[in-house]
Design an enzyme around this catalytic site. Structure first.
Site, PDB file in Angstrom:
ATOM      1  N   TYR A 298     -10.525   2.555   5.555  1.00  0.00           N
ATOM      2  CA  TYR A 298      -9.428   2.234   4.653  1.00  0.00           C
ATOM      3  C   TYR A 298      -9.880   1.143   3.701  1.00  0.00           C
ATOM      4  O   TYR A 298     -10.381   0.092   4.136  1.00  0.00           O
ATOM      5  CB  TYR A 298      -8.226   1.775   5.471  1.00  0.00           C
ATOM      6  CG  TYR A 298      -6.973   1.573   4.667  1.00  0.00           C
ATOM      7  CD1 TYR A 298      -6.430   2.609   3.925  1.00  0.00           C
ATOM      8  CD2 TYR A 298      -6.324   0.348   4.658  1.00  0.00           C
ATOM      9  CE1 TYR A 298      -5.273   2.433   3.191  1.00  0.00           C
ATOM     10  CE2 TYR A 298      -5.162   0.160   3.941  1.00  0.00           C
ATOM     11  CZ  TYR A 298      -4.647   1.204   3.197  1.00  0.00           C
ATOM     12  OH  TYR A 298      -3.503   1.016   2.470  1.00  0.00           O
TER      13      TYR A 298
ATOM     14  N   SER B  88       0.794  -1.236   0.000  1.00  0.00           N
ATOM     15  CA  SER B  88       0.000   0.000   0.000  1.00  0.00           C
ATOM     16  C   SER B  88       0.820   1.277   0.000  1.00  0.00           C
ATOM     17  O   SER B  88       0.245   2.372  -0.123  1.00  0.00           O
ATOM     18  CB  SER B  88      -0.965   0.006   1.187  1.00  0.00           C
ATOM     19  OG  SER B  88      -2.050  -0.860   0.945  1.00  0.00           O
TER      20      SER B  88
ATOM     21  N   LYS C  78       0.181   3.603  -2.811  1.00  0.00           N
ATOM     22  CA  LYS C  78      -0.877   4.619  -2.792  1.00  0.00           C
ATOM     23  C   LYS C  78      -0.318   6.040  -2.841  1.00  0.00           C
ATOM     24  O   LYS C  78      -0.964   6.945  -3.382  1.00  0.00           O
ATOM     25  CB  LYS C  78      -1.758   4.431  -1.563  1.00  0.00           C
ATOM     26  CG  LYS C  78      -2.637   3.186  -1.603  1.00  0.00           C
ATOM     27  CD  LYS C  78      -3.455   3.040  -0.331  1.00  0.00           C
ATOM     28  CE  LYS C  78      -4.516   1.943  -0.457  1.00  0.00           C
ATOM     29  NZ  LYS C  78      -3.967   0.594  -0.533  1.00  0.00           N
TER      30      LYS C  78
END
Length: 416
Positions: free
Chosen positions: A196, A91, A94
């Site tokens: 999330y 992640s 991101k």
């Protein structure tokens, strides 16, 4: 920045509101911390079995102030960690996707507050899960407002991951046997809560649509090549794979078991939410560019006012950052800073309060599933990254390595 009038007002207002928040002043860093102290900390944690190996780096706006690599890439082997070790950063992808989206906002190709469905029709007419009836049937209704890019970037869109949302997990099991149900309903109305989830996957798709490029090519042309990030990519070369760290699983007795590296096929689709591999030096270059207001000497990827907006609270009083796991094998419960108010900007989590012995208020941070972490502290003018390859996420012993590294950076740095 070429924003709509509404975007300009909201964007400027968010920056102004964030600047009004109470902040604890922090000394600027003028010189490198005592690196031998941090070396000793990281080596001790590796020797204690907190991680098989670790690479950690920190920088000011102008220079690298710490770099260290300790342990091995795979437990039971002699392949030692080095600064150029390749990690799956999950992640932490991101942040790249957020940068890409804001570049396109600057260019007038995306807007923050218009309905995203104008670009991606799959985001039109979203359904919200309102719970389950007595028979366990999902109760769906139309969302009360459209999804926007701002909500996708701040995780207030309503999309949520099943790893940290029991309702998503429950719904998914039912929807697998009922093709009439929407695949990914929202868990709440946009702009009402934080969760999330897969919002950045949708952002990545928006980037592809308006740029006319696949996400990997867009990253390469607009972020990675301009910053010289040669070891950051969705697909690794044979040479990079030879430098890659193995994933390790924390067993119930606390020991770590190395998992074999699996050669992956060349990807044909690219996720805005994960999938990138990188190195600590590469990723620190990106962090340093953001710390510098969007660029390095001769290399600008964002404008300073854009970075300021990305790095300030964009969700008001909505609480963020605390996750409850549905799969302890993949993730522990997540609360990185107990007792500290957490919010979200356009590119990551922001601590409203200072962290004891560490980062100042207003710092930006996030992480990757395999226990890779970063932070950007504008007040102290420090950015840091630490990379390990361990499951579950938020592994307590890996977090201890992270915290001790951060404290070592701030404890050893000399004020300007």
């Amino acid at each position: 920045m070429r924003l709509s009038r509404r975007d300009t007002l909201l964007f400027t207002g968010a920056v102004a509101a964030a600047s009004a928040l109470p902040r604890v002043s922090a000394p600027a860093i003028a010189a490198a911390p005592r690196t031998t102290d941090i070396d000793a900390i990281l080596k001790a944690r590796v020797d204690a079995g907190d991680a098989p190996g670790v690479v950690a780096m920190a920088a000011t706006k102008d220079s690298v102030i710490y770099q260290g690599a300790f342990g091995v890439r795979a437990k039971g082997t002699s392949a030692t960690m080095s600064l150029d070790t390749v990690f799956a950063i999950a992640s932490m992808t991101k942040l790249l996707t957020s940068v890409a989206a804001m570049q396109l906002v600057e260019r007038g190709k995306l807007t923050l507050d218009e309905p995203a469905a104008r670009i991606d029709p799959t985001l039109d007419a979203p359904q919200v899960l309102d719970g389950f009836d007595a028979k366990g049937t999902p109760q769906l209704r139309p969302a009360r407002k459209p999804i926007t890019l701002r909500q996708l970037l701040t995780h207030t869109s309503g999309f949520s991951y099943q790893l940290w949302d029991a309702n998503v997990l429950r719904y998914g099991k039912i929807a697998r046997n009922d093709p009439a149900l929407p695949r990914t309903p929202l868990m709440f109305d946009p702009d009402t809560r934080w969760a999330y989830g897969g919002s950045l996957d949708r952002v990545g798709h928006l980037v592809e649509i308006v740029s006319g490029q696949t996400l990997d090519r867009y990253f390469r042309d607009n972020i990675l090549d301009p910053l010289g990030m040669r070891d950051t990519a969705y697909a690794t070369t044979d040479a990079q794979r030879a430098r890659q760290a193995n994933l390790h699983i924390r067993k119930p007795d606390g020991t770590l078991a190395a998992q074999p590296l699996v050669k992956q096929a060349e990807p044909k689709e690219f996720s805005g939410g994960g999938g990138i591999k990188s190195t600590a030096p590469d990723y620190l270059t990106l962090l340093q560019a953001i710390l510098n207001g969007g660029g390095l000497p001769g290399k600008r990827i964002l404008r300073p006012q854009t970075v300021e907006g990305m790095s300030t609270n964009q969700i008001g009083d909505i609480a963020a950052g605390i996750l409850r796991t549905t799969s302890p094998a993949l993730s522990n419960d997540v609360d990185f800073f107990p007792g500290i108010r957490l919010r979200w900007g356009l590119a990551g989590m922001i601590n409203i309060d200072p962290v004891r012995e560490g980062r100042a208020a207003g710092s930006q941070t996030w992480a990757g599933l395999y226990n890779t972490y970063y932070w950007i502290d504008p007040a102290s003018r420090i950015a840091g990254v630490i990379m390990m390859q361990i499951l579950p996420f938020a592994d307590r012993r890996a977090l201890n390595v992270y915290r001790q590294f951060e404290r070592g950076i701030y404890r050893g740095a000399r004020p300007a």
